[in-house]
Design a protein around this motif. Structure first.
Motif, mmCIF file in Angstrom:
data_model
loop_
_atom_site.group_PDB
_atom_site.id
_atom_site.type_symbol
_atom_site.label_atom_id
_atom_site.label_comp_id
_atom_site.label_asym_id
_atom_site.label_seq_id
_atom_site.Cartn_x
_atom_site.Cartn_y
_atom_site.Cartn_z
ATOM 1 N N THR B 45 0.824 -1.209 0.000
ATOM 2 C CA THR B 45 0.000 0.000 0.000
ATOM 3 C C THR B 45 0.858 1.259 0.000
ATOM 4 O O THR B 45 0.356 2.363 0.181
ATOM 5 C CB THR B 45 -0.951 0.018 1.214
ATOM 6 N N ARG B 124 -9.072 -15.565 -0.116
ATOM 7 C CA ARG B 124 -9.368 -14.136 -0.264
ATOM 8 C C ARG B 124 -9.615 -13.502 1.110
ATOM 9 O O ARG B 124 -9.143 -12.404 1.395
ATOM 10 C CB ARG B 124 -10.606 -13.990 -1.147
ATOM 11 N N PHE B 125 -10.347 -14.229 1.956
ATOM 12 C CA PHE B 125 -10.624 -13.716 3.301
ATOM 13 C C PHE B 125 -9.318 -13.549 4.081
ATOM 14 O O PHE B 125 -9.049 -12.492 4.655
ATOM 15 C CB PHE B 125 -11.580 -14.669 4.028
ATOM 16 N N ARG B 128 -6.956 -10.589 3.388
ATOM 17 C CA ARG B 128 -7.289 -9.300 4.014
ATOM 18 C C ARG B 128 -6.738 -9.178 5.423
ATOM 19 O O ARG B 128 -6.686 -8.078 5.965
ATOM 20 C CB ARG B 128 -8.816 -9.140 4.067
ATOM 21 N N GLU B 280 -8.624 -5.412 -10.386
ATOM 22 C CA GLU B 280 -7.820 -4.278 -9.908
ATOM 23 C C GLU B 280 -6.330 -4.568 -10.104
ATOM 24 O O GLU B 280 -5.555 -3.682 -10.483
ATOM 25 C CB GLU B 280 -8.108 -4.000 -8.419
ATOM 26 N N ASP B 675 -11.031 -0.371 -11.797
ATOM 27 C CA ASP B 675 -12.008 -1.343 -12.269
ATOM 28 C C ASP B 675 -12.626 -0.855 -13.575
ATOM 29 O O ASP B 675 -12.339 0.246 -14.043
ATOM 30 C CB ASP B 675 -13.067 -1.650 -11.200
#
Lengths: 326, 745
Positions: B45, B124-125, B128, B280, B675
């Motif tokens: 990030t 995917r969970f 995060r 993305e 997107d």
């Protein structure tokens, strides 16, 4: 995706109670926006209350107006004969939104309650007061081409993305709401709110309140109407600016006008001062130019959306011309 | 269809069309293997700095999670040598990102961890839950800052003859002394390929030293080479399967971090790993058309002859890998001009590495050159088509060689007639359709008619079916269909007797699909392999049959179950008998370009695009109401698939001209258009019916088929045609793409 509970009650009261007593519960209907936001990690409800079993999909004409159930699909409303005859502006606005596939899933209530498409809201790695109060507005000093020119605050400059709502606010619609404390009616212009210091709140709905229908009163606006949406491609794009115009003409004289902008504010932006300006004037391009100038009073741009100060009035002029010629 | 009918030049339906429209075509993410596990990447990030720590405990404890891999615990990749040079120094050629190799963050959303779980949802969970702490450093992603430190590409420094080195014909910058001159800057933003199919890979270690990849790639052999090297394996131990590729437009021309990550993950969990990028991540992890600044200087004489052109370009690249493309090439060879010079530079920023996007640098360069041509024509009060005719070249002005073939003038005529160019007015803003302004514009495209070396395998089956195999991929143009037609003609068989198999690194060597070169390159190999097999079978039949022994291979006819001879139906050799011999009809052939021809001729495909646009003078909306694309691409093997490819390129050009832009917030070095709602590509309503016209004249020198290639010229020149039409409609010259309403209002 996070783990969540999913229930599908068949009684309205049960649905309302389920959401009212759980701060982390959300209603879901078409899911065209909420599911997307859940996948992106923007929203993480712990309970989804599916309202699709509730009998709220009717489109009826009664007591001098249309009553459109909250679960009526966007495509069903836009294609409904009564809607097209009595409120053609609404049909046009709905068809300007999203894509055919989305309109076949999205509901009337859900369309009103869709969240902003601001990219800072959508990216959990960027600041956004609406998603996470106190982190700052990413768009304020960032990329703000798509953002508001009216009614913003230093906490949020996002715009509401719905097309349908722009027509509904122009047509003096009323939202019917049912909640833990009973039923109430909200003038459409009061459903959405400006961001102020609490941009995390999009609407004036109380916890657990469910939109059950929207009433659109009959009016003289069955012919001279136009919804015009300026976007970066011919379909399936959010508005740079859109305008909803409904005129009641006597010959070439404007008896009444209803005007609203989309894509310019945190809520669909009704233009009452410009409406009043138009009354009694001839439907000429000169009049429209003057009305557009009135409509723009108080507008203010940011670094990347200065063009809206010109595009918005021009769009209104174009839409007025289209409506008068319709 | 009778077998003797010629299939090249016909309209054979796609051989895989039925599989595709019925969902039976298997794309790389659709394979199912026993014990499959699923991987999700975690992106950084920040745009630059160091990873201080990664807290993966919550992710590791999450249900179904098999591993969380970061640079702290990644299996050692033998091909990842230590990062030696300081990545803040951009003057190195560098190399691919070594994923999970060190603590450096080089761009925002760089993969810093991969989570592997027993289901995609669980992966995917858990992804995060991975939290990283960084020591952020000041990053630079702003092109205007990059331009100030633009540098000569390393390959140009090493080799002054490199295609990206400075070029001078006559006097450099001679336009500055011209009396009729212009100087203008042109900018294209970052554009993203965004094919419908997301980048995806399944990595499967079938043994500790044997790797199978089901991968979205444009080159099965290039992928094999890269990952064999990365894992220090013999190439034959790596198998790459890419039977179907759902569009790529260039972004599968390179090997990317997510592929490395899937292979590392499969090693770690000792199970097959499936990794599909999110939409993305398609913006940040698999390349893009680089943000490029260009300047054209041009001067001309009063009679409309160009006297000088200078073309400067600076393209964005990453801090760790130099990416170059042929942005200024068209300027060197397109128009007669005694003085031409080009300068190509790079700007290294804290972003991921770009990669060729359809029409690559040429499409970028053509926007500048062809816009400038329109500007100069306007300055001279000349019709832009007439201006181009006055500067037409009958030989390549860059090297003085004759063209292998050039029918661009014919394209001009055909296209001008079809669009109704005579309606165009010299004075902008002269035409209206109701309230909308109407304008016409043109843009020219060119791309090298490249041909490489290729092999093809062919064998005959007892039932009379001929099977060909090639490692080449088919990313959508209809390669399998074209090859089937070429084989059908070479053998005199109907197409349904031909089975062309592709997309597997174990098949015969073929180049990566890209650069419009596949029909040029693999087509001759298929043709020659078929002819060789015919001769081989004739010889085999001749061992026991005098008629075959004395026949020429041209006389050989493939009947249903036997070989016969034209004019001698009594001569028969059954396939069953022939195939009893040891190696059946198996033949491998290698086909190479004719080096002598390459020395003698300059080989290019050419195109011209004509656009009619409507512009709303109040709102600045632009609608392309007509688009005519004419191509001189040599022999057209399949009118249908070639036409389809041209239309796809034209629609891509509409996107480039009017809507495509990846926008970054430079404060964070992070894209805000990730997107398909924010990054706009054309929808059906944006595309008029595109008229495609082919000259369809065989090129005598590129190969025996007469082909030159169309993939790139389909898009090169479209964006300037539209931009020039917008000028003709409005009098507004937009030099920075895309031409969105805010620029015209």
């Amino acid at each position: 995706m996070n783990q969540f509970q999913y229930i599908r009650p068949s009684k309205q009261q049960a649905a309302i109670e389920a959401v009212a007593r759980d701060a982390n519960a959300k209603f879901i209907a078409g899911g065209t926006n909420l599911v997307d936001l859940m996948k992106r990690g923007v929203m993480a409800p712990q309970k989804l209350v599916d309202i699709n079993r509730l009998p709220l999909a009717k489109i009826e004409h009664e007591n001098g107006g249309l009553r459109i159930g909250a679960l009526a699909l966007n495509s069903a409303v836009a294609d409904d004969r009564q809607v097209r005859e009595r409120q053609p502006l609404l049909a046009q606005a709905i068809n300007a939104g999203a894509s055919a596939q989305l309109r076949n899933m999205a509901t009337t209530g859900g369309n009103m309650l869709q969240r902003t498409r601001c990219p800072y809201f959508y990216d959990t790695a960027l600041p956004c007061n609406k998603r996470e109060p106190g982190t700052g507005c990413g768009a304020l000093e960032g990329i703000n081409r798509m953002h508001a020119i009216f009614g913003f605050s230093d906490k949020c400059i996002a715009v509401h993305p719905s097309d349908m709502s722009v027509a509904l606010v122009a047509l003096d619609a009323t939202v019917l709401v049912s909640g833990p404390k009973g039923d109430r009616r909200i003038p459409f212009a009061d459903l959405h709110r400006l961001p102020g210091d609490t941009p995390e709140k999009d609407t004036t709905l109380e916890p657990g309140e469910l939109i059950t229908a929207v009433d659109v009163p009959d009016g003289p606006f069955t012919k001279h109407v136009s919804y015009y949406k300026v976007r970066e491609r011919a379909s399936y794009a959010f508005a740079l600016v859109s305008a909803a115009v409904a005129l009641d003409l006597d010959g070439n004289t404007i008896k009444a006008a209803r005007l609203a902008f989309g894509g310019v504010a945190h809520k669909p932006w009704r233009l009452q001062t410009a409406e009043q300006f138009l009354v009694g004037k001839p439907a000429t391009e000169e009049t429209f130019r003057q009305a557009a100038a009135v409509a723009m009073q108080g507008a203010k741009a940011f670094k990347h959306n200065e063009y809206k100060l010109k595009l918005a009035p021009n769009t209104l002029i174009q839409t007025l011309k289209n409506a008068a010629a319709a | 269809m009778k077998p003797q009918d010629k299939h090249i030049g016909g309209t054979l339906n796609r051989v895989d069309g039925h599989l595709k429209v019925t969902g039976a075509a298997t794309y790389s993410a659709e394979y199912e293997l026993p014990g499959m596990s699923y991987a999700v990447l975690v992106g950084s990030t920040i745009a630059k700095g160091r990873i201080k720590s990664i807290d993966a405990r919550a992710a590791e404890r999450a249900p179904g999670v098999l591993a969380v891999i970061t640079h702290f615990n990644s299996p050692k990749v033998p091909g990842f040598t230590p990062t030696g040079k300081d990545p803040s120094q951009p003057q190195t050629v560098g190399g691919r990102l070594k994923v999970f190799h060190d603590d450096l963050v080089r761009f925002n959303d760089q993969p810093i961890a991969v989570v592997v779980a027993d289901t995609l949802e669980r992966a995917r969970f858990a992804a995060r839950l991975v939290k990283a702490e960084y020591a952020a450093e000041k990053h630079e992603t702003d092109m205007s800052a990059g331009l100030k430190q633009a540098f000569v590409p390393t390959q140009a420094k090493k080799n002054p003859k490199s295609p990206v080195a400075d070029y001078v014909r006559g006097t450099a910058d001679a336009y500055k002394t011209g009396t009729r001159r212009l100087e203008a800057e042109y900018i294209i933003p970052t554009e993203v390929h965004h094919p419908m199919e997301l980048q995806s890979i399944i990595a499967h270690w079938e043994a500790p030293d044997r790797l199978t990849l089901y991968d979205k790639t444009q080159g099965t052999l290039a992928t094999r080479r890269d990952f064999a090297k990365e894992w220090n394996l013999p190439e034959e131990n790596v198998k790459v399967i890419a039977t179907f590729v759902g569009g790529a437009f260039g972004n599968a021309l390179h090997s990317w971090p997510h592929e490395s990550a899937a292979i590392i993950a499969a090693k770690k969990v000792n199970r097959p790993v499936k990794l599909v990028l999110t939409r993305e991540q398609m913006t940040t992890m698999v390349g893009y058309r680089p943000h490029t600044w260009q300047k054209i200087g041009m001067s001309a004489s009063a009679d409309g002859k160009i006297t000088a052109i200078t073309h400067e370009a600076t393209g964005q690249t990453s801090s760790y890998e130099e990416f170059t493309e042929s942005t200024v090439q068209q300027t060197r060879m397109m128009y007669e001009s005694p003085n031409v010079n080009t300068r190509y530079r790079l700007a290294a920023l804290d972003v991921s590495t770009p990669i060729w996007m359809r029409g690559p640098g040429e499409a970028t360069g053509a926007f500048a050159l062809e816009s400038a041509m329109d500007e100069m024509a306007y300055l001279l009060n000349l019709d832009p088509l007439e201006f181009r005719l006055r500067n037409y070249t009958d030989k390549d002005p860059e090297n003085g060689k004759p063209w292998s073939s050039k029918f661009l003038k014919e394209c001009y005529q055909m296209g001008a007639e079809r669009i109704g160019w005579n309606k165009r007015q010299l004075k902008p803003g002269s035409l209206r359709d109701g309230e909308w302004l109407v304008g016409y514009g043109m843009g020219v495209g060119t791309f090298g008619a490249h041909r490489g070396s290729s092999k093809a395998n062919v064998r005959l089956l007892p039932n009379g079916t001929v099977v060909l195999q090639s490692a080449v991929t088919d990313i959508g143009p209809g390669t399998g269909t074209a090859m089937t037609q070429i084989a059908a003609d070479a053998l005199g068989l109907p197409p349904d007797k031909i089975r062309f198999e592709w997309g597997n690194s174990q098949f015969a060597q073929a180049p990566t699909q890209g650069g419009s070169a596949i029909v040029n390159t693999v087509g001759p190999a298929v043709q020659e392999a078929c002819m060789a097999m015919k001769e081989k079978l004739r010889t085999m039949a001749g061992a026991s049959n005098a008629a075959f022994a004395s026949a020429r291979k041209e006389e050989v006819v493939f009947a249903d179950t036997y070989l016969t001879l034209n004019g001698n139906p009594g001569a028969r050799a059954s396939y069953a008998d022939l195939l009893k011999q040891t190696d059946g009809g198996f033949v491998t052939v290698e086909s190479k370009p004719n080096g002598e021809n390459n020395q003698k001729y300059s080989m290019y495909s050419f195109s011209v695009h004509f656009a009619e646009v409507r512009v709303n003078p109040l709102t600045g909306e632009v609608r392309v109401s007509k688009l005519v694309s004419c191509a001189d691409a040599g022999t057209i093997v399949n009118q249908k698939t070639a036409g389809n490819q041209m239309k796809g390129g034209a629609v891509g050009g509409i996107g480039m001209a009017l809507m495509e832009a990846a926008v970054m917030d430079d404060r964070f070095g992070r894209y805000v258009t990730k997107d398909l709602a924010d990054y706009h590509v054309p929808v059906q309503a944006d595309a008029p019916a595109v008229d495609v016209l082919f000259v369809n004249q065989p090129d005598p020198h590129v190969n025996a088929l007469g082909t030159k290639g169309i993939g790139e010229i389909a898009i090169i020149g479209v964006a300037p045609a539209i931009a020039n039409a917008v000028f003709n409609a409005t009098g507004k010259r937009i030099r920075e793409l895309p031409i969105t309403p805010d620029k015209l209002v």
